[in-house]
Motif scaffolding. Structure first.
Motif, PDB file in Angstrom:
ATOM      1  N   ARG A 158      25.230  54.551  29.386  1.00  0.00           N
ATOM      2  CA  ARG A 158      24.060  53.927  28.630  1.00  0.00           C
ATOM      3  C   ARG A 158      23.764  52.601  29.088  1.00  0.00           C
ATOM      4  O   ARG A 158      24.672  51.886  29.218  1.00  0.00           O
ATOM      5  N   GLU A 213      27.137  50.914  30.284  1.00  0.00           N
ATOM      6  CA  GLU A 213      28.561  51.356  29.762  1.00  0.00           C
ATOM      7  C   GLU A 213      28.745  52.843  29.983  1.00  0.00           C
ATOM      8  O   GLU A 213      27.626  53.529  29.832  1.00  0.00           O
ATOM      9  N   GLN A 215      29.453  56.200  28.707  1.00  0.00           N
ATOM     10  CA  GLN A 215      29.193  56.953  27.434  1.00  0.00           C
ATOM     11  C   GLN A 215      28.623  58.028  27.485  1.00  0.00           C
ATOM     12  O   GLN A 215      27.486  58.285  28.246  1.00  0.00           O
ATOM     13  N   ASP A 216      29.025  59.522  27.221  1.00  0.00           N
ATOM     14  CA  ASP A 216      28.475  60.747  27.271  1.00  0.00           C
ATOM     15  C   ASP A 216      27.293  60.651  26.425  1.00  0.00           C
ATOM     16  O   ASP A 216      27.154  59.931  25.421  1.00  0.00           O
ATOM     17  N   SER A 219      27.202  61.427  22.781  1.00  0.00           N
ATOM     18  CA  SER A 219      27.850  60.303  21.998  1.00  0.00           C
ATOM     19  C   SER A 219      26.657  59.123  21.824  1.00  0.00           C
ATOM     20  O   SER A 219      26.258  58.822  20.871  1.00  0.00           O
ATOM     21  N   GLN A 220      25.852  59.004  22.915  1.00  0.00           N
ATOM     22  CA  GLN A 220      24.331  58.278  22.998  1.00  0.00           C
ATOM     23  C   GLN A 220      23.494  58.928  21.793  1.00  0.00           C
ATOM     24  O   GLN A 220      22.966  58.161  20.982  1.00  0.00           O
ATOM     25  N   GLY A 243      32.655  51.957  21.612  1.00  0.00           N
ATOM     26  CA  GLY A 243      31.554  52.687  22.453  1.00  0.00           C
ATOM     27  C   GLY A 243      30.468  52.702  21.486  1.00  0.00           C
ATOM     28  O   GLY A 243      28.815  52.286  21.943  1.00  0.00           O
ATOM     29  N   LYS A 244      30.544  53.137  20.341  1.00  0.00           N
ATOM     30  CA  LYS A 244      29.114  53.492  19.642  1.00  0.00           C
ATOM     31  C   LYS A 244      28.537  52.011  18.932  1.00  0.00           C
ATOM     32  O   LYS A 244      27.495  51.676  18.654  1.00  0.00           O
ATOM     33  N   ALA A 247      26.256  50.553  21.131  1.00  0.00           N
ATOM     34  CA  ALA A 247      25.220  51.279  21.297  1.00  0.00           C
ATOM     35  C   ALA A 247      24.372  50.938  19.732  1.00  0.00           C
ATOM     36  O   ALA A 247      22.870  50.739  20.063  1.00  0.00           O
ATOM     37  N   ARG A 274      34.201  44.128  25.578  1.00  0.00           N
ATOM     38  CA  ARG A 274      33.094  44.894  25.981  1.00  0.00           C
ATOM     39  C   ARG A 274      31.930  44.308  25.171  1.00  0.00           C
ATOM     40  O   ARG A 274      31.013  44.256  25.790  1.00  0.00           O
ATOM     41  N   ASP A 308      32.424  57.704  13.203  1.00  0.00           N
ATOM     42  CA  ASP A 308      32.946  58.208  14.366  1.00  0.00           C
ATOM     43  C   ASP A 308      34.425  58.960  14.125  1.00  0.00           C
ATOM     44  O   ASP A 308      35.378  58.462  14.513  1.00  0.00           O
ATOM     45  N   CYS A 361      33.351  64.714  17.291  1.00  0.00           N
ATOM     46  CA  CYS A 361      33.583  65.126  18.664  1.00  0.00           C
ATOM     47  C   CYS A 361      34.273  66.613  18.764  1.00  0.00           C
ATOM     48  O   CYS A 361      35.065  66.840  19.588  1.00  0.00           O
TER      49      CYS A 361
END
Length: 432
Positions: A158, A213, A215-216, A219-220, A243-244, A247, A274, A308, A361
């Motif tokens: 991402r 980053e 990130q699948d 997930s994005q 991660g999210k 985003a 991060r 999540d 997920c």
């Protein structure tokens, strides 16, 4: 190490995982520590073989009519790597460090057997007890869907729009053959062959400076569908490693209030570094302290609460193939209970007109649509935002996405077979 020696090591490791009942990652780490002579390329190749065997555990054993570690490795070479009997025999020549030569029975199985007539859970490579759940989700397509979840995933990135533009990062990562991701307007994808090493993205300048980053893409998209706006108050309720959260911060353009928290403070450990690398300055990390709720001061004031949710992780089998074989029905029941609890917690945080973005997920209906319907029955003041409305953030790709993904009254389900992403469910709920 020769390719044949790597194959022997993979057979030994599968045996260790079977007998000691340990996670594959642990077995690989211990093997690397005990075999210092193996270079990074050797370790990566052996790991690739092991992960592929775990992806094709049931189907490989069926193909070979033998559930031994050696048989599963040989069957995987045929099913996952596409090698014929002669190519496999060339690796198994019985020379020093190589596997023993193929038996007549093994050669016959590799040359003539197929998955025709295999039960769905074997052809799809998943535990038998999950067949009913997957049939509920996909019907007769469950074998094809599960087989796609057993394939190797690409490396998705991402682009952090707080620091970079996608076109610029695309040029700087051209040496890795990065391409625009199919759906996400901030996504990049690096395709990986079955035996390819993962590129060292953490050593790239774009990663070090926070421009990208890992990130699948699913997930994005889940974060995009939650549609946070600059200036809003947003809570990432199960932030984990962040991660999210990252985003969300990028979509908020650094404006507004972003709170990241998690019931397990250990999961939050990586988030600080991060956020710093990504240049995020409007995020507040709230770790739990004992029994005190870190967001007890927030009452019905959030514009968006992103969940999540803790889940079975069935949608990530491509990346965690051994997890599906260690999964048990009791663990699924625990996750379903935790999901209901976190939805109840979110309901008290959202203001009138605010939203809950419920994300898993998982591809299992009991964790997705059923969970949303139960929540709506308890909270009639909430309603599902029409899935077409949430997908409109994809602009010119929204129609194609709608044709690819599975739509329900509760939201979107993405799968490797349909959308080329990990399996993700997304439902956005608005409080009236």
């Amino acid at each position: 190490m020769t390719p044949a020696a790597r194959l022997s090591a993979a057979i030994d490791l599968i045996g260790v995982i079977d007998t000691q009942r340990i996670p594959a990652a642990q077995a690989l780490k211990e093997w690397g520590s005990a075999h210092r002579y193996a270079g990074s390329g050797d370790r990566a190749a052996i790991a690739g073989l092991v992960w592929d065997v775990l992806r094709r555990r049931a189907s490989s054993a069926f193909l070979m009519d033998d559930d031994s570690p050696r048989a599963r490795v040989l069957g995987m070479l045929r099913l996952e790597r596409g090698m014929d009997a002669d190519a496999i025999a060339a690796l198994c020549d019985g020379s020093r460090f190589a596997p023993q030569p193929l038996t007549d029975r093994e050669r016959a199985a590799l040359a003539s057997r197929s998955l025709d007539g295999a039960p769905p859970h074997v052809a799809g490579d998943y535990p038998d007890w999950l067949d009913g759940h997957l049939a509920q989700a996909f019907g007769e397509d469950r074998v094809a869907e599960a087989a796609a979840m057993a394939s190797r995933a690409p490396l998705d990135l991402r682009v952090n729009t707080l620091k970079a533009r996608r076109d610029k990062v695309l040029r700087s990562l051209a040496h890795l053959r990065a391409q625009e991701a199919p759906w996400s307007p901030v996504g990049l994808r690096i395709a990986l062959a079955a035996d390819a090493r993962n590129p060292g993205i953490q050593a790239e300048e774009d990663f070090i400076k926070g421009a990208v980053e890992v990130q699948d893409e699913g997930s994005q998209l889940a974060a995009l569908f939650s549609a946070p706006k600059p200036g809003e108050q947003v809570i990432d309720l199960c932030a984990g490693a962040g991660g999210k959260t990252l985003a969300l911060a990028a979509m908020m353009e650094g404006k507004g209030r972003l709170i990241a928290t998690d019931r397990d403070k250990r999961q939050l450990a990586p988030i600080h570094e991060r956020l710093s690398r990504a240049g995020v300055h409007n995020a507040e990390i709230r770790a739990p302290k004992g029994e005190v709720d870190p967001i007890a001061d927030i009452k019905a004031s959030a514009d968006l609460v992103l969940i999540d949710a803790p889940c079975s992780g069935t949608g990530t089998w491509r990346r965690n193939p051994d997890a599906k074989w260690r999964m048990r029905p009791g663990a699924l029941e625990i996750r379903v209970k935790e999901q209901a609890e976190v939805l109840e917690r979110a309901a008290g945080l959202v203001k009138r007109g605010g939203r809950i973005a419920y994300i898993t997920c998982s591809v299992l209906p009991v964790e997705n649509g059923e969970q949303v319907r139960a929540f709506l029955a308890r909270h009639p003041e909430f309603a599902v935002v029409p899935p077409e409305e949430t997908a409109s953030v994809l602009w010119d790709k929204a129609e194609a996405f709608a044709a690819a993904a599975l739509r329900s009254d509760e939201g979107w389900l993405m799968t490797p077979r349909r959308t080329g992403t990990d399996g993700f469910f997304v439902s956005v709920l608005r409080r009236g």
